[in-house]
Design a protein around this motif. Structure first.
Motif, PDB file in Angstrom:
ATOM      1  N   TRP A 125       7.413   8.733  -2.305  1.00 40.90           N
ATOM      2  CA  TRP A 125       6.097   9.229  -2.780  1.00 40.90           C
ATOM      3  C   TRP A 125       6.468  10.307  -3.778  1.00 40.90           C
ATOM      4  O   TRP A 125       5.467  10.822  -4.140  1.00 40.90           O
ATOM      5  N   ASP A 149       0.868  -1.183   0.000  1.00 40.48           N
ATOM      6  CA  ASP A 149       0.066  -0.010  -0.157  1.00 40.48           C
ATOM      7  C   ASP A 149       0.957   1.234  -0.171  1.00 40.48           C
ATOM      8  O   ASP A 149       0.420   2.368   0.036  1.00 40.48           O
ATOM      9  N   ARG A 162       3.020   2.195   2.375  1.00 39.58           N
ATOM     10  CA  ARG A 162       3.123   2.813   3.657  1.00 39.58           C
ATOM     11  C   ARG A 162       4.695   2.378   4.231  1.00 39.58           C
ATOM     12  O   ARG A 162       5.105   1.453   3.677  1.00 39.58           O
ATOM     13  N   THR A 173       1.413   6.273   6.271  1.00 39.63           N
ATOM     14  CA  THR A 173       1.278   6.620   5.072  1.00 39.63           C
ATOM     15  C   THR A 173       2.106   7.937   4.835  1.00 39.63           C
ATOM     16  O   THR A 173       2.701   8.332   5.835  1.00 39.63           O
ATOM     17  N   GLN A 174       1.905   8.383   3.863  1.00 44.02           N
ATOM     18  CA  GLN A 174       2.496   9.657   3.516  1.00 44.02           C
ATOM     19  C   GLN A 174       2.059  10.858   4.420  1.00 44.02           C
ATOM     20  O   GLN A 174       2.884  11.422   4.845  1.00 44.02           O
TER      21      GLN A 174
END
Length: 140
Positions: A133, A16, A18, A108-109
């Protein structure tokens, strides 16, 4: 001239996207702060092999290095941090905090700065965010 000791760090990314962060439980002056998992090279070991070994020892996972994050970051002398993105191999166990950590988080970002990173890891995390990212992250 003093020889540098390389410490490898892993920016482990799951499917995902992460990023895995590990909270230190030792030594006392680092306990409660977050870092990229990894550790020191052993004599005769390549950085990539050290990364695989350290992730197995620290987190109980099988992983493979993907790409080196450009740069190196000074730690407490004589140590220097080099970071790779890494991925867990299919069939690998879920990461567990086995050595020197008491908690893991997949970030996450948007969550990357929600943890209290070790000061020396912040510049590396900034570069990891830029590469993982492809977007600007907090400046070191």
């Amino acid at each position: 001239m003093t020889e540098r000791t390389v410490v490898v760090g892993a920016a482990v990314l799951n499917d995902d996207g992460r990023l895995l962060a590990a909270r230190r439980s030792a030594p006392p002056d680092l306990a409660g702060r977050w870092e990229l998992p990894g550790g020191k090279l052993e004599p005769g070991e390549t950085p990539e092999h050290a990364l695989v070994r350290e992730l197995r020892e620290e987190l109980g996972v099988e992983a493979e290095p993907v790409a080196r994050i450009p740069g190196e970051w000074p730690l407490k002398p004589p140590y220097t941090l080099h970071v790779w993105t890494a991925r867990l191999l299919p069939g690998s166990a879920d990461p567990e905090p086995l050595e020197d950590h008491d908690e893991l988080r997949w970030l996450t970002q948007d969550e990357i700065w929600d943890v209290d990173w070790l000061d020396q890891d912040v510049p590396a995390v900034v570069e990891v965010a830029r590469h993982a990212w492809e977007a600007p992250a907090r400046e070191a």
